[in-house]
Write a protein that holds these residues in place. Structure first.
Motif, short mmCIF file in Angstrom:
data_model
loop_
_atom_site.label_atom_id
_atom_site.label_comp_id
_atom_site.label_asym_id
_atom_site.label_seq_id
_atom_site.Cartn_x
_atom_site.Cartn_y
_atom_site.Cartn_z
N ALA B 98 0.83 -1.20 0.00
CA ALA B 98 0.00 0.00 0.00
C ALA B 98 0.87 1.26 0.00
O ALA B 98 0.56 2.25 -0.67
N GLN B 99 1.96 1.23 0.75
CA GLN B 99 2.86 2.38 0.79
C GLN B 99 3.52 2.60 -0.57
O GLN B 99 3.68 3.74 -1.01
N ARG B 101 2.21 1.85 -3.45
CA ARG B 101 1.17 2.44 -4.33
C ARG B 101 0.90 3.89 -3.97
O ARG B 101 0.68 4.73 -4.84
N MET B 102 0.90 4.19 -2.68
CA MET B 102 0.66 5.55 -2.23
C MET B 102 1.74 6.49 -2.79
O MET B 102 1.43 7.52 -3.38
N ASP B 105 1.40 6.87 -6.51
CA ASP B 105 0.27 7.72 -6.89
C ASP B 105 0.51 9.19 -6.56
O ASP B 105 0.00 10.06 -7.27
N VAL B 106 1.24 9.49 -5.49
CA VAL B 106 1.59 10.90 -5.24
C VAL B 106 2.30 11.43 -6.49
O VAL B 106 2.03 12.55 -6.94
#
Lengths: 200, 216
Positions: B98-99, B101-102, B105-106
């Motif tokens: 998840a990190q 992807r986060m 995406d930023v």
């Protein structure tokens, strides 16, 4: 009522296992130092879950999908899964960031035309993609992250007076999805922070 | 599950999104063909009816792979990761994933779309300040995030999609004269990654369509 918020709320409602302790809608002004600790991009949403804080709605949605049981939010088939991500990214990278509050404030007087332009441009791309991938829903016949992204973006399109009728596949999918409980109960018109004059 | 036919990447040497896909192929050791799409020449080759069939967003990259055509670099990268053997491009642990992807995406939603060619052409005269503004804003967010997640690489000690996104974005930052020294974690990570083969051989300075005057 940013559409990215709405995507997270969708998910929480479709899960068959309620998130432990339900979920709380945090209503902080996002420009505060306090909120910055949750999301240094100073944007919503931010989600505190399982001891970590995540931002970026698609990262959150896939995390929830990978850690909670219930209906899949991304298909099992890798090619369909790639198509779901592709459609989600056309919206989450190709449209929404160009018409969010921060950017429109920078654009100033021409914000309405700017927003319409980027939504139309994105929908012009999405329409042929969806013609290829859609069954009952955006990709085949199972609801996915692509549908989760589509509905809030159509809501935004309508707010900015984009004629969604030009995009028949998008229009049809949106109408189908709007009849589904998870999309209804999470609508901006019925949230804890919905202003009185905008309530359904 | 690899097809007999080599994947085909339609991209541009200096497109950061195309570079991301090149890095992913290189990390996995996948051979592919490149079809250059010149974003400037002929008014922009990505705007042709022919290219529109590959990607109706009229952007690079588009990838023909395993009988389908995909656009959106992160969708491509995760598809490659899920269907090809080799080093993982996303961690096994869901929270680290998840990190990754986060952070990706930023960059891929929060920074790059605000400074790509199409938007800068619309902004016009003030394009340099606009690009710098959005890159600075994104890096101001990324720096504290990475301080938390980074080990040797963006998330822990394994190269991931986050690193794949970071290096091309730092390249863009330098093109727009952003002072990356203000972001020590970003700077350190970028320097580490630039020494890795997959990041070196895919650099814009050495692609089939790199103009002679920009070759390394």
């Amino acid at each position: 009522m940013y559409n990215a918020d709405w995507e997270i709320l969708f998910f929480m409602d479709t899960s068959e296992v309620p998130a432990p302790g339900g979920f709380a809608l945090l209503s902080l002004s996002k420009l505060t130092e306090q909120y910055k600790k949750l999301n240094p991009m100073l944007q919503v949403p931010a989600v505190e879950i399982d001891g970590i804080t995540l931002s970026q709605s698609l990262a959150v949605i896939q995390y929830i999908d990978e850690t909670r049981p219930g209906p899949r939010l991304l298909p099992a088939d890798p090619q369909k899964r790639a198509q779901v991500r592709m459609i989600s990214d056309v919206i989450a990278s190709g449209i929404q960031p160009l018409q969010n509050l921060y950017v429109l404030q920078k654009i100033g007087a021409e914000k309405a035309q700017w927003a319409q332009h980027f939504i139309d441009r994105g929908f012009q791309a999405l329409e042929p993609i969806l013609k290829l991938t859609a069954g009952k829903y955006c990709v085949g016949d199972e609801i996915s992250m692509a549908d989760i992204c589509l509905v809030p973006q159509v809501y935004n399109a309508e707010r900015f007076k984009v004629d969604v009728g030009q995009y028949p596949t998008i229009k049809r999918l949106n109408q189908t999805l709007l009849e589904i409980e998870a999309f209804i109960v999470t609508n901006p018109s019925g949230q804890p922070d919905t202003p009185v004059d905008l309530r359904a």
